[in-house]
Design a protein around this motif. Structure first.
Motif, PDB file in Angstrom:
ATOM      1  N   TYR A 108      58.991  23.345 -14.650  1.00  0.00           N
ATOM      2  CA  TYR A 108      57.956  23.522 -15.775  1.00  0.00           C
ATOM      3  C   TYR A 108      57.789  23.318 -16.533  1.00  0.00           C
ATOM      4  CZ  TYR A 108      58.400  28.167 -13.230  1.00  0.00           C
ATOM      5  OH  TYR A 108      58.032  29.437 -12.733  1.00  0.00           O
ATOM      6  N   HIS A 143      55.410  23.097 -11.204  1.00  0.00           N
ATOM      7  CA  HIS A 143      53.672  23.645 -11.829  1.00  0.00           C
ATOM      8  C   HIS A 143      53.166  23.028 -12.458  1.00  0.00           C
ATOM      9  CE1 HIS A 143      51.509  27.248 -14.254  1.00  0.00           C
ATOM     10  NE2 HIS A 143      51.027  26.005 -14.498  1.00  0.00           N
ATOM     11  N   HIS A 181      51.295  26.894  -6.172  1.00  0.00           N
ATOM     12  CA  HIS A 181      49.661  27.654  -6.269  1.00  0.00           C
ATOM     13  C   HIS A 181      48.527  26.656  -6.744  1.00  0.00           C
ATOM     14  CE1 HIS A 181      51.637  26.663 -10.133  1.00  0.00           C
ATOM     15  NE2 HIS A 181      52.295  27.583 -10.280  1.00  0.00           N
ATOM     16  N   LEU A 226      47.313  31.267 -14.458  1.00  0.00           N
ATOM     17  CA  LEU A 226      47.985  29.509 -14.931  1.00  0.00           C
ATOM     18  C   LEU A 226      48.488  28.759 -13.361  1.00  0.00           C
ATOM     19  CD1 LEU A 226      48.688  29.609 -18.366  1.00  0.00           C
ATOM     20  CD2 LEU A 226      46.906  28.469 -16.706  1.00  0.00           C
ATOM     21  N   ASP A 254      52.585  33.620  -6.081  1.00  0.00           N
ATOM     22  CA  ASP A 254      52.544  33.358  -7.322  1.00  0.00           C
ATOM     23  C   ASP A 254      52.150  34.939  -7.831  1.00  0.00           C
ATOM     24  OD1 ASP A 254      53.057  32.223  -9.813  1.00  0.00           O
ATOM     25  OD2 ASP A 254      50.619  31.518  -9.880  1.00  0.00           O
ATOM     26  N   ALA A 270      49.507  35.048 -19.228  1.00  0.00           N
ATOM     27  CA  ALA A 270      48.804  34.557 -17.424  1.00  0.00           C
ATOM     28  C   ALA A 270      49.625  35.503 -16.808  1.00  0.00           C
ATOM     29  CB  ALA A 270      49.266  33.486 -17.786  1.00  0.00           C
TER      30      ALA A 270
HETATM   31  O1  DOR Z   1      49.781  32.954 -14.301  1.00  0.00           O
HETATM   32  C1  DOR Z   1      50.858  32.770 -14.179  1.00  0.00           C
HETATM   33  N1  DOR Z   1      51.618  33.903 -14.464  1.00  0.00           N
HETATM   34  N2  DOR Z   1      50.948  31.660 -13.754  1.00  0.00           N
HETATM   35  C2  DOR Z   1      52.454  31.440 -14.027  1.00  0.00           C
HETATM   36  O2  DOR Z   1      52.778  29.536 -13.661  1.00  0.00           O
HETATM   37  C3  DOR Z   1      53.202  31.776 -14.276  1.00  0.00           C
HETATM   38  C4  DOR Z   1      53.414  33.265 -14.914  1.00  0.00           C
HETATM   39  C5  DOR Z   1      54.268  34.239 -14.961  1.00  0.00           C
HETATM   40  O3  DOR Z   1      55.533  34.088 -14.772  1.00  0.00           O
HETATM   41  O4  DOR Z   1      53.682  35.328 -15.483  1.00  0.00           O
END
Ligand code: DOR
Ligand code: ZN
Length: 359
Positions: A108, A143, A181, A226, A254, A270
């Motif tokens: 990440y 990521h 993703h 995300l 995801d 997110a």
């Molecule tokens: O939308 C997302 N949620 N993207 C990510 O990369 C992490 C994930 C989360 O852990 O909630």
């Protein structure tokens, strides 16, 4: 081969694997785990817990806690990953992989997404770690977004590919890499034309929504994830990629559960919880694209082959039966009645329903 029965529409396919899943821990994990175990045989589990999974002991404990929630009649294997930091121990990673505790290592970029503040600040700090990973065959999951404030959020994936992924693959040509993703045409084209050991996961939500979904009649935090969903042309490109039959593209949901309050707070989280109906959601896309016969390879073969895992022996059947997706998922454990998770497709109908698991 996908078995499609057209007189009474059903599809039978080899049991799929989810190659990108957030399960969280504690009561949230307990609440969401059945959604994944009802259909998937294996899942690559993301390590962005608080604190993140960086040691063998943590990974072992996490795997044990997941398995302790699964009843004996269910076969589900969590493939736990390590969270890369600037100062992660190369020896710990190597040992964890050799002892089959770490399935892969996740990169990440720092502050790119949920629980990524301990992530990597400078990819160059990890070059000796990548060298070790390349040598022992430990896969790198990425990521792929830059975090520079002067790069538009909708361009972050494309810029990451150019600025970091391309050089990384050149420097470590044998490293097994998954761009997770993917959300753009740029990523699709980059992955499908790559001469390296590069694969990509595609989520159900990026196949269904474009960026308008986040702003339809007001701000819709349910569709904020995300990397964020992009323009329609990118969604179309992702649908072509997923249904193309190209082995570099495979299933990774995801699925990322957040409680409703956390999504709707001043700084909403997110993530989209799609595990509740992930395979049905993918099936709908493949049907719309007239490519149902390609679903099995995408869901159950390409990911396993990429990782060198045996194909699953069991099968699942979906039947063409419309099913309404609930507005909210109740939680088990220490939550108030006001707390819940909203599933992807909440309130909508999906065309396909899971029938059973055969042996
Ligand atoms: O939308 C997302 N949620 N993207 C990510 O990369 C992490 C994930 C989360 O852990 O909630
Ligand atoms: Zn994720």
């Amino acid at each position: 081969m996908t078995n499609i029965n057209l007189s009474q529409p059903t599809i039978t396919l080899r049991q799929p694997d989810d190659m990108h899943l957030h399960l969280r821990d504690g009561d949230v994990m307990r609440s969401v785990l059945p959604a994944s175990t009802r259909v998937f045989r294996r899942a690559v589990i993301m390590p962005n817990l608080a604190p993140p999974i960086t040691t063998i002991d943590q990974a072992k404990a996490y795997k044990k806690s997941i398995l302790s929630e699964i009843t004996k009649d269910i076969n589900f294997l969590p493939l736990v990953t390590a969270y890369l930091t600037d100062d992660i121990s190369s020896d710990e990673l190597k040992k964890g992989f050799e002892e089959q505790v770490f399935f892969a290592a996740k990169l990440y970029p720092a502050n790119a997404t949920t629980n990524s503040s301990s992530g990597v600040r400078d990819i160059r700090n990890l070059y000796s770690v990548f060298e070790m990973m390349e040598q022992i065959g430990l896969p790198l999951l990425i990521h792929g977004e830059v975090t520079d404030s002067d790069v538009d959020i909708f361009d972050r994936e494309a810029v990451f590919i150019e600025k970091y992924l391309q050089p990384l693959l050149k420097d470590f040509p044998l490293l097994k890499v998954v761009l997770e993703h993917i959300t753009t045409q740029n990523a699709v084209q980059f992955v499908e034309s790559s001469e390296y050991n590069l694969g990509a996961t595609i989520t159900p939500h990026h196949l269904h929504i474009n960026r308008n979904a986040m702003f339809h009649g007001g701000f819709r935090s349910d569709f904020y994830c995300l990397p964020v969903a992009k323009r329609e042309q990118h969604r179309v490109s992702l649908r072509r990629a997923a249904t193309s039959g190209k082995s570099c593209f495979f299933l990774g949901t995801d699925s990322a559960p957040h409680l409703r309050d956390a999504k709707e707070s001043a700084c909403g989280c997110a993530g989209i919880f799609n595990a509740f109906n992930a395979i049905e959601s993918y099936a709908q896309v493949f049907e719309e694209e007239n490519a149902l016969e390609k679903l099995e390879a995408f869901a159950s073969e390409f990911g396993a082959r990429f990782y060198g895992l045996p194909l699953n022996n069991d099968f699942i059947t979906l039947e063409k039966r419309r099913c309404k997706v609930p507005d909210r998922i109740p939680l088990v454990g220490s939550f108030s009645e006001k707390e819940f998770i909203v599933p992807f497709h909440a309130g909508e109908y999906l065309n396909w329903s899971l029938v059973n698991t055969q042996t």
